[in-house]
Motif scaffolding. Structure first.
Motif, PDB file in Angstrom:
ATOM      1  N   LEU A  53       0.831  -1.199   0.000  1.00 59.42           N
ATOM      2  CA  LEU A  53       0.000   0.000   0.000  1.00 59.42           C
ATOM      3  C   LEU A  53       0.869   1.254   0.000  1.00 59.42           C
ATOM      4  O   LEU A  53       0.589   2.228  -0.705  1.00 59.42           O
ATOM      5  N   LEU A  86       2.136   1.707  -3.420  1.00 57.80           N
ATOM      6  CA  LEU A  86       1.102   2.183  -4.337  1.00 57.80           C
ATOM      7  C   LEU A  86       0.918   3.681  -4.195  1.00 57.80           C
ATOM      8  O   LEU A  86       0.903   4.426  -5.185  1.00 57.80           O
ATOM      9  N   ILE A  87       0.812   4.153  -2.959  1.00 55.50           N
ATOM     10  CA  ILE A  87       0.561   5.581  -2.745  1.00 55.50           C
ATOM     11  C   ILE A  87       1.743   6.411  -3.219  1.00 55.50           C
ATOM     12  O   ILE A  87       1.587   7.395  -3.960  1.00 55.50           O
ATOM     13  N   THR A  97       2.070   6.551  -6.978  1.00 52.42           N
ATOM     14  CA  THR A  97       1.107   7.459  -7.606  1.00 52.42           C
ATOM     15  C   THR A  97       1.621   8.894  -7.570  1.00 52.42           C
ATOM     16  O   THR A  97       1.567   9.616  -8.572  1.00 52.42           O
ATOM     17  N   LEU A 103       4.521   9.216  -9.928  1.00 48.99           N
ATOM     18  CA  LEU A 103       4.065   9.194 -11.321  1.00 48.99           C
ATOM     19  C   LEU A 103       3.643  10.577 -11.758  1.00 48.99           C
ATOM     20  O   LEU A 103       3.952  11.024 -12.867  1.00 48.99           O
ATOM     21  N   THR A 104       2.924  11.278 -10.861  1.00 47.09           N
ATOM     22  CA  THR A 104       2.470  12.624 -11.196  1.00 47.09           C
ATOM     23  C   THR A 104       3.660  13.543 -11.456  1.00 47.09           C
ATOM     24  O   THR A 104       3.680  14.312 -12.425  1.00 47.09           O
ATOM     25  N   THR A 108       5.347  12.620 -14.809  1.00 46.49           N
ATOM     26  CA  THR A 108       4.558  13.052 -15.962  1.00 46.49           C
ATOM     27  C   THR A 108       4.642  14.557 -16.143  1.00 46.49           C
ATOM     28  O   THR A 108       4.724  15.051 -17.271  1.00 46.49           O
ATOM     29  N   ALA A 109       4.628  15.272 -15.011  1.00 53.71           N
ATOM     30  CA  ALA A 109       4.712  16.726 -15.110  1.00 53.71           C
ATOM     31  C   ALA A 109       6.022  17.145 -15.765  1.00 53.71           C
ATOM     32  O   ALA A 109       6.042  17.945 -16.713  1.00 53.71           O
ATOM     33  N   ALA A 132       6.106  16.027 -19.541  1.00 57.98           N
ATOM     34  CA  ALA A 132       5.197  16.749 -20.430  1.00 57.98           C
ATOM     35  C   ALA A 132       5.621  18.198 -20.600  1.00 57.98           C
ATOM     36  O   ALA A 132       5.566  18.747 -21.712  1.00 57.98           O
ATOM     37  N   ILE A 148       3.264   3.473 -14.518  1.00 60.31           N
ATOM     38  CA  ILE A 148       1.879   3.018 -14.614  1.00 60.31           C
ATOM     39  C   ILE A 148       1.834   1.511 -14.413  1.00 60.31           C
ATOM     40  O   ILE A 148       0.972   0.978 -13.690  1.00 60.31           O
ATOM     41  N   ILE A 204       2.198   0.665 -10.728  1.00 56.96           N
ATOM     42  CA  ILE A 204       0.981   0.909  -9.944  1.00 56.96           C
ATOM     43  C   ILE A 204      -0.027  -0.202 -10.192  1.00 56.96           C
ATOM     44  O   ILE A 204      -0.662  -0.707  -9.255  1.00 56.96           O
ATOM     45  N   VAL A 205      -0.170  -0.625 -11.448  1.00 52.28           N
ATOM     46  CA  VAL A 205      -1.132  -1.690 -11.747  1.00 52.28           C
ATOM     47  C   VAL A 205      -0.720  -2.982 -11.055  1.00 52.28           C
ATOM     48  O   VAL A 205      -1.557  -3.707 -10.511  1.00 52.28           O
ATOM     49  N   ALA A 239      -1.628  -2.826  -7.461  1.00 50.09           N
ATOM     50  CA  ALA A 239      -3.070  -2.957  -7.257  1.00 50.09           C
ATOM     51  C   ALA A 239      -3.502  -4.401  -7.385  1.00 50.09           C
ATOM     52  O   ALA A 239      -4.282  -4.906  -6.570  1.00 50.09           O
ATOM     53  N   ILE A 240      -2.977  -5.112  -8.408  1.00 48.60           N
ATOM     54  CA  ILE A 240      -3.358  -6.514  -8.570  1.00 48.60           C
ATOM     55  C   ILE A 240      -2.875  -7.328  -7.384  1.00 48.60           C
ATOM     56  O   ILE A 240      -3.576  -8.229  -6.895  1.00 48.60           O
ATOM     57  N   LEU A 245     -10.718  -2.616  -9.206  1.00 47.99           N
ATOM     58  CA  LEU A 245      -9.435  -2.766  -9.893  1.00 47.99           C
ATOM     59  C   LEU A 245      -9.483  -2.086 -11.254  1.00 47.99           C
ATOM     60  O   LEU A 245      -8.542  -1.397 -11.661  1.00 47.99           O
ATOM     61  N   THR A 285      -5.512   5.584 -13.156  1.00 53.01           N
ATOM     62  CA  THR A 285      -4.069   5.866 -13.236  1.00 53.01           C
ATOM     63  C   THR A 285      -3.692   6.363 -14.616  1.00 53.01           C
ATOM     64  O   THR A 285      -2.945   7.344 -14.760  1.00 53.01           O
ATOM     65  N   MET A 314      -2.255  14.968 -16.180  1.00 55.24           N
ATOM     66  CA  MET A 314      -1.042  15.643 -15.721  1.00 55.24           C
ATOM     67  C   MET A 314      -0.215  16.091 -16.898  1.00 55.24           C
ATOM     68  O   MET A 314       0.394  17.166 -16.859  1.00 55.24           O
ATOM     69  N   SER A 335       0.677  19.998 -17.234  1.00 51.97           N
ATOM     70  CA  SER A 335       2.037  20.515 -17.073  1.00 51.97           C
ATOM     71  C   SER A 335       2.571  21.092 -18.376  1.00 51.97           C
ATOM     72  O   SER A 335       3.341  22.052 -18.350  1.00 51.97           O
ATOM     73  N   VAL A 389      -5.650   6.385  -4.747  1.00 47.74           N
ATOM     74  CA  VAL A 389      -5.297   5.906  -3.399  1.00 47.74           C
ATOM     75  C   VAL A 389      -6.519   5.281  -2.725  1.00 47.74           C
ATOM     76  O   VAL A 389      -6.416   4.246  -2.057  1.00 47.74           O
TER      77      VAL A 389
END
Lengths: 206, 204
Positions: free
Chosen positions: A128, A131-132, A135, A138-139, A142-143, A146, A193, A196-197, A200-201, B126, B133, B140, B144, B195
């Protein structure tokens, strides 16, 4: 009060009878049994998670260092444009280098958590946490990717409406190096990504 | 194989009472009012409300950027006297991406309702986590890249001779900056949604 009596043949020893009855299985034993059966699956996932992290470390360090060393000095003088280009001429590229470096160090720090999930496939808390924090990172990735991509696009094509000239006409080498760094960061976004998947699985199968 | 015989008294009237005292075995999986189910249901309701808020954030971002046109009342010989979102390809990407994100959230509302109705089902959660995600990455990216262009428009760049156009187009710049801020808010919502789905999946 009428009482009925009946004869019941106990044909087999009682221990065998007990082991064939499915009815009284408490929750902990059930989950343990399913985990032992699906343990191979989960362990494979966590090993893949670990390998992905190693690959992502390599790619992010590569992206950050490539952008850091993306300098070019032109051999001639022009009266309009500067004859030197480096990553620190663009605040967006500065942000890119710093952010991707932070992401690379986060990945290194998350390797112990990943090892813990390999060793203890039933532990929920490390997954957990991963995962958090994946995430959030990832943000950030990506920022950075991009924003740098939009500046690279602008440098390649310019903008007629705002009179922003495409500097890649002069600084071809610099543009190529910067574009490579942006592509590498985008690949690391895909890796995140996937991570994270996978987390989650793995969480789901409890 | 030994054959044992024994006598067992089966009292006729109390057999139903004995049955009633038997311990509960085989817990039904889909009962919706157990402790863990109630917690999951609370998470799902919060998830649904966040999605509604994210729809607002994403559509406000797309709409503000789409209507950010500005025409200057005077003529200059260097710069164009009109500015709109379609003058910058990054802003075009922003409008299209944020509209897609808003459409995705609207389409994901039924799945969120399914997780409220069936709090212990893992598959919808799931699916929502994976899709959220991916869409968060898209949001994002749009936010950005538009922020980077806004930064250049506000401050310019000395080294590349890119002039800060916000000196002339103040209104246009304000609206685009507002749209960028709104899309970052949508990204925060998506992070919380991912989350939430992860925590809810843990509780099975």
């Amino acid at each position: 009060m009428a009482k009925e009596s009946t004869t019941i043949d106990i044909g087999e020893p009682s221990t065998v009878t007990k082991s064939t009855s499915h009815a009284v299985v408490d929750e902990k034993k059930k989950s343990f049994v399913t985990a032992a059966a699906g343990g191979g699956y989960k362990r494979g996932l966590t090993i893949f998670d670990f390998l992905l992290r190693l690959a992502a470390i390599g790619i992010t360090i590569g992206a950050s260092s490539v952008m850091f060393t993306a300098e070019e000095t032109l051999p001639f003088f022009t009266q309009f444009l500067q004859f030197q280009a480096g990553y620190d001429d663009f605040p967006t590229f500065q942000f890119f280098v710093i952010a991707i470096a932070i992401v690379a160090s986060y990945l290194v720090l998350s390797l112990p958590f990943s090892i813990v999930t390999i060793v203890r496939p039933l532990a929920v808390a490390p997954r957990l946490i991963l995962l958090i924090s994946d995430t959030v990172v990832l943000t950030l990735t990506t920022a950075a990717a991009a924003a740098a991509a939009s500046i690279v696009y602008l440098a390649h094509n310019g903008n007629a409406n705002t009179n922003w000239l495409p500097i890649c006409q002069q600084f071809g080498d610099f543009c190529q190096t910067a574009s490579t760094a942006v592509v590498a960061a985008s690949i690391s976004v895909v890796f995140f990504i996937l991570l994270i998947v996978i987390s989650a699985i793995s969480l789901k199968r409890h | 194989m030994k054959n044992e015989s024994t006598f067992i008294d089966v009292p006729a009237e109390s057999s139903s009472a004995m049955k009633g005292k038997a311990p509960l075995i085989g817990v039904a999986k889909d009962h919706t009012t157990s402790g863990s189910g109630g917690y999951n249901r609370g998470l799902s309701i919060f998830d649904f409300l966040l999605r509604l808020a994210a729809i607002v954030a994403a559509s406000v971002a797309a709409g503000t950027m789409f209507t950010s046109d500005e025409t200057l009342p005077f003529f200059t010989q260097f710069l164009q006297f009109e500015a709109g979102y379609d003058d910058l390809p990054t802003f075009q990407f922003f409008v299209i991406a944020m509209s897609m994100v808003a459409g995705y959230i609207v389409l994901s509302l039924p799945i969120s309702v399914v997780t409220i109705v069936r709090p212990l089902a893992a598959a919808p959660r799931l699916l929502l986590l994976v899709l959220d995600t991916a869409i968060m990455g898209l949001t994002m990216a749009a936010a950005s890249s538009a922020a980077a262009i806004s930064y250049v428009a506000h401050n310019g760049n000395q080294n590349t001779n890119w002039l800060p156009i916000c000196q002339q187009f103040g209104d246009f710049c304000q609206k685009t900056s507002g749209a960028v801020v709104s899309s970052f808010v949508a990204v925060v919502f998506f992070m919380i949604l991912v989350v939430l789905s992860g925590v809810a999946l843990k509780r099975h």
